[in-house]
Design a protein around this motif. Structure first.
Motif, mmCIF file in Angstrom:
data_model
loop_
_atom_site.group_PDB
_atom_site.id
_atom_site.type_symbol
_atom_site.label_atom_id
_atom_site.label_comp_id
_atom_site.label_asym_id
_atom_site.label_seq_id
_atom_site.Cartn_x
_atom_site.Cartn_y
_atom_site.Cartn_z
ATOM 1 N N GLN A 3 33.033 6.421 -32.152
ATOM 2 C CA GLN A 3 32.747 7.420 -31.136
ATOM 3 C C GLN A 3 32.290 6.754 -29.836
ATOM 4 O OE1 GLN A 3 30.199 10.566 -32.712
ATOM 5 N NE2 GLN A 3 30.609 9.749 -34.747
ATOM 6 N N ALA A 4 32.702 7.304 -28.699
ATOM 7 C CA ALA A 4 32.324 6.775 -27.384
ATOM 8 C C ALA A 4 30.982 7.385 -26.956
ATOM 9 C CB ALA A 4 33.411 7.082 -26.362
ATOM 10 N N LEU A 5 29.925 7.038 -27.685
ATOM 11 C CA LEU A 5 28.632 7.684 -27.468
ATOM 12 C C LEU A 5 27.968 7.297 -26.152
ATOM 13 C CD1 LEU A 5 27.232 7.517 -31.107
ATOM 14 C CD2 LEU A 5 28.267 9.461 -29.926
ATOM 15 N N PHE A 6 28.131 6.051 -25.695
ATOM 16 C CA PHE A 6 27.513 5.663 -24.429
ATOM 17 C C PHE A 6 28.154 6.406 -23.263
ATOM 18 C CE2 PHE A 6 26.196 1.716 -26.746
ATOM 19 C CZ PHE A 6 24.840 2.005 -26.716
ATOM 20 N N SER A 7 29.458 6.604 -23.321
ATOM 21 C CA SER A 7 30.133 7.397 -22.286
ATOM 22 C C SER A 7 29.626 8.832 -22.300
ATOM 23 C CB SER A 7 31.647 7.393 -22.517
ATOM 24 O OG SER A 7 32.169 6.114 -22.361
ATOM 25 N N LYS A 8 29.473 9.368 -23.490
ATOM 26 C CA LYS A 8 29.005 10.748 -23.639
ATOM 27 C C LYS A 8 27.614 10.937 -23.049
ATOM 28 C CE LYS A 8 27.924 14.158 -27.243
ATOM 29 N NZ LYS A 8 28.618 15.315 -26.717
ATOM 30 N N ILE A 9 26.664 10.066 -23.398
ATOM 31 C CA ILE A 9 25.298 10.265 -22.885
ATOM 32 C C ILE A 9 25.217 9.982 -21.391
ATOM 33 C CG2 ILE A 9 24.214 9.903 -25.138
ATOM 34 C CD1 ILE A 9 23.330 7.132 -24.156
ATOM 35 N N SER A 10 26.070 9.102 -20.897
ATOM 36 C CA SER A 10 26.093 8.847 -19.462
ATOM 37 C C SER A 10 26.566 10.091 -18.718
ATOM 38 C CB SER A 10 27.000 7.657 -19.157
ATOM 39 O OG SER A 10 27.052 7.419 -17.768
ATOM 40 N N ARG A 11 27.653 10.681 -19.170
ATOM 41 C CA ARG A 11 28.222 11.875 -18.539
ATOM 42 C C ARG A 11 27.306 13.085 -18.673
ATOM 43 N NH1 ARG A 11 32.675 10.677 -21.229
ATOM 44 N NH2 ARG A 11 32.303 12.299 -22.761
ATOM 45 N N GLU A 12 26.859 13.343 -19.889
ATOM 46 C CA GLU A 12 26.147 14.596 -20.153
ATOM 47 C C GLU A 12 24.678 14.579 -19.742
ATOM 48 O OE1 GLU A 12 26.791 16.208 -24.051
ATOM 49 O OE2 GLU A 12 28.957 15.891 -23.911
ATOM 50 N N TYR A 13 24.046 13.415 -19.787
ATOM 51 C CA TYR A 13 22.599 13.371 -19.542
ATOM 52 C C TYR A 13 22.209 12.480 -18.370
ATOM 53 C CZ TYR A 13 22.942 15.298 -24.202
ATOM 54 O OH TYR A 13 23.294 16.063 -25.289
ATOM 55 N N GLY A 14 23.189 11.861 -17.697
ATOM 56 C CA GLY A 14 22.889 11.006 -16.550
ATOM 57 C C GLY A 14 22.086 9.775 -16.923
ATOM 58 N N VAL A 15 22.362 9.228 -18.108
ATOM 59 C CA VAL A 15 21.617 8.071 -18.609
ATOM 60 C C VAL A 15 22.525 6.849 -18.596
ATOM 61 C CG1 VAL A 15 20.495 7.090 -20.656
ATOM 62 C CG2 VAL A 15 20.079 9.471 -20.023
ATOM 63 N N ASP A 16 22.054 5.774 -17.963
ATOM 64 C CA ASP A 16 22.769 4.503 -17.989
ATOM 65 C C ASP A 16 22.244 3.676 -19.149
ATOM 66 O OD1 ASP A 16 24.364 4.960 -15.729
ATOM 67 O OD2 ASP A 16 22.723 4.372 -14.409
ATOM 68 N N SER A 17 23.140 2.868 -19.750
ATOM 69 C CA SER A 17 22.794 2.052 -20.905
ATOM 70 C C SER A 17 23.124 0.601 -20.606
ATOM 71 C CB SER A 17 23.601 2.500 -22.129
ATOM 72 O OG SER A 17 23.463 3.878 -22.346
ATOM 73 N N ASN A 18 22.149 -0.269 -20.759
ATOM 74 C CA ASN A 18 22.347 -1.704 -20.584
ATOM 75 C C ASN A 18 22.153 -2.362 -21.946
ATOM 76 O OD1 ASN A 18 22.583 -4.293 -19.643
ATOM 77 N ND2 ASN A 18 20.593 -4.320 -18.615
#
Length: 75
Positions: free
Chosen positions: A12-27
């Motif tokens: 699942q593309a979970l990092f893309s999902k949380i970035s789009r839906e919640y405005g959260v960047d992941s490093n």
């Protein structure tokens, strides 16, 4: 946060999902992925940035998708 994946949630593309839906960047700063019986499992150490509400929702979304989430340090 420390994220632990199992074979059921690695596709699942979970990092893309949380970035789009919640405005959260992941490093992603550290990762360990292994393949057992043709299925990837492993863990990632990730720094999330965004609003505290967005990060809370993103971590809940990951948890709901079967990712074990452990907060290492909260700023």
């Amino acid at each position: 946060a420390m994220l632990r994946y199992n074979a059921d949630n690695t596709s699942q593309a979970l990092f893309s999902k949380i970035s789009r839906e919640y405005g959260v960047d992941s490093n992603i700063i550290l990762g360990n992925i292994e393949v057992l019986k043709d299925k990837p499992i492993g863990s990632l150490v990730v720094v999330f940035s965004g609003s505290s509400v967005g990060i809370t929702h993103a971590m809940q979304c990951l948890h709901d998708k079967g990712v074990e989430v452990e907060v290492i340090r909260s700023c």
